[in-house]
Write a protein that holds these residues in place. Structure first.
Motif, PDB file in Angstrom:
ATOM      1  N   THR A 214      41.708  43.385  39.548  1.00 29.51           N
ATOM      2  CA  THR A 214      42.600  42.820  38.571  1.00 29.51           C
ATOM      3  C   THR A 214      42.198  42.881  36.882  1.00 29.51           C
ATOM      4  N   THR A 215      40.818  42.899  36.467  1.00 30.96           N
ATOM      5  CA  THR A 215      40.456  42.965  35.425  1.00 30.96           C
ATOM      6  C   THR A 215      40.841  44.449  34.892  1.00 30.96           C
ATOM      7  N   ALA A 216      40.545  45.458  35.769  1.00 35.66           N
ATOM      8  CA  ALA A 216      40.964  46.803  35.346  1.00 35.66           C
ATOM      9  C   ALA A 216      42.285  47.185  35.095  1.00 35.66           C
ATOM     10  N   PHE A 275      49.764  53.608  37.451  1.00 32.87           N
ATOM     11  CA  PHE A 275      48.591  52.910  37.349  1.00 32.87           C
ATOM     12  C   PHE A 275      48.747  51.634  38.421  1.00 32.87           C
ATOM     13  N   PHE A 276      49.674  50.917  38.106  1.00 34.19           N
ATOM     14  CA  PHE A 276      50.121  49.631  38.538  1.00 34.19           C
ATOM     15  C   PHE A 276      50.510  50.152  40.306  1.00 34.19           C
ATOM     16  N   GLN A 280      48.549  48.339  43.288  1.00 31.45           N
ATOM     17  CA  GLN A 280      49.238  47.064  43.510  1.00 31.45           C
ATOM     18  C   GLN A 280      48.724  45.995  44.682  1.00 31.45           C
ATOM     19  N   ARG A 281      48.268  46.810  45.552  1.00 36.08           N
ATOM     20  CA  ARG A 281      47.726  45.987  46.811  1.00 36.08           C
ATOM     21  C   ARG A 281      46.481  45.101  46.394  1.00 36.08           C
ATOM     22  N   ILE A 287      44.628  38.278  42.968  1.00 27.44           N
ATOM     23  CA  ILE A 287      45.252  37.122  42.590  1.00 27.44           C
ATOM     24  C   ILE A 287      45.103  36.087  43.639  1.00 27.44           C
ATOM     25  N   ASN A 288      45.561  36.518  44.881  1.00 26.53           N
ATOM     26  CA  ASN A 288      45.174  35.647  46.078  1.00 26.53           C
ATOM     27  C   ASN A 288      44.203  35.168  46.568  1.00 26.53           C
TER      28      ASN A 288
END
Length: 294
Positions: A214-216, A275-276, A280-281, A287-288
């Protein structure tokens, strides 16, 4: 059916009205259209002629002009590929710096005990209240005094803060994630003879992968789209990144190349989108996921 009785096996539940489902679908499609309209408009404008950009505000071009892409790529003395390489270098090094430094800082705040830990954590959170435009002036004076602005390594003022855990948002994100990891794992590792670094290396680091991803992702996107800091610290044309280079298409003293600017703006979205999509996964997992449950 009488309350408390069980429905027979062959009974079916009442279906929701189809009109409600269609209404929900229409509303969702309308929201998607509003959100994506600027993107579609920019793509359509990137293949319009200079005159049509001014006169035609619609999505589809009347005069298809794909030459905006090669014109924008070679519009300056330096190829636009150089700007893409500069942005990729700064963004990737920022990802490495943020991920490493923020992870170490978060481990100290979340798992270690030291004097005034609460005070320093509050100070770190307090930096989130400071706008970046307020900090840019003292940062510029500091790096200018150290001789790092416009020197042999022009990207050092952009990269050094990232390796010093100055992004309080990512530190806070990782601290909250690590607090969800059971401390029993630390105690088990300590019984096996692991010290603080061993616990970090063999317990915290492997479990912090979602937070790191997430940070990356956010570090890459924010750095790739950053304009103000890069405009302040970069002065040579060959050192410009993509956001700064896009402003060169609009010149108040000569004719502006709006078509090529939109073409290069469309190309600048591709690395962020790629990149996203690639991570994405992992982003959704980061986040979850709030850590292991004991």
């Amino acid at each position: 059916m009488v309350a408390g009785t069980v429905a027979p096996p062959g009974a079916t539940r009442p279906r929701r009205p189809r009109s409600r489902s269609w209404l929900r679908l229409v509303v969702l499609l309308a929201i998607v259209a509003v959100v994506l309209y600027p993107l579609f408009w920019m793509i359509g404008t990137s293949v319009k002629s200079q005159e049509e950009i001014v006169n035609n505000i619609g999505l589809l071009p009347r005069d298809f002009t794909p030459g905006n892409y090669p014109d924008g790529w070679t519009n300056f003395d330096v190829s636009f590929a150089r700007f893409f390489l500069n942005s990729a270098l700064v963004s990737l090094l920022t990802v490495v710096g943020n991920a490493a430094s923020c992870l170490l800082a978060a481990y100290a705040f979340a798992r270690l005990r030291f004097r005034l830990r609460g005070l320093w954590f509050a100070v770190m959170i307090g930096t989130l209240l400071l706008p970046g435009h307020v900090l840019i002036v003292p940062q510029y004076i500091l790096f200018r005094t150290l001789g790092l602005v416009g020197g042999e390594w022009p990207y050092l003022p952009l990269l050094i803060p990232q390796f010093l855990a100055t992004e309080a948002f990512f530190v806070f994100l990782m601290v909250q994630f690590m607090r969800g990891i059971p401390r029993e794992l630390d105690e088990a590792a300590r019984i096996d003879g692991a010290n603080a670094f061993g616990i970090f290396r063999h317990v915290i680091l492997p479990l912090s992968r979602p937070a790191l991803v997430t940070t990356a992702i956010f570090s890459f996107i924010w750095t790739w789209n950053d304009f103000f800091r890069q405009l302040v610290f970069l002065s040579d044309l060959s050192d410009y990144t993509v956001p700064v280079a896009l402003t060169l298409f609009i010149d108040s003293t000569s004719q502006s190349a709006v078509g090529p600017m939109f073409a290069m703006a469309v190309l600048s979205l591709l690395p962020v989108f790629g990149f996203f999509v690639a991570f994405q996964r992992m982003l959704v997992e980061g986040i979850n996921t709030s850590g292991l449950k004991g």
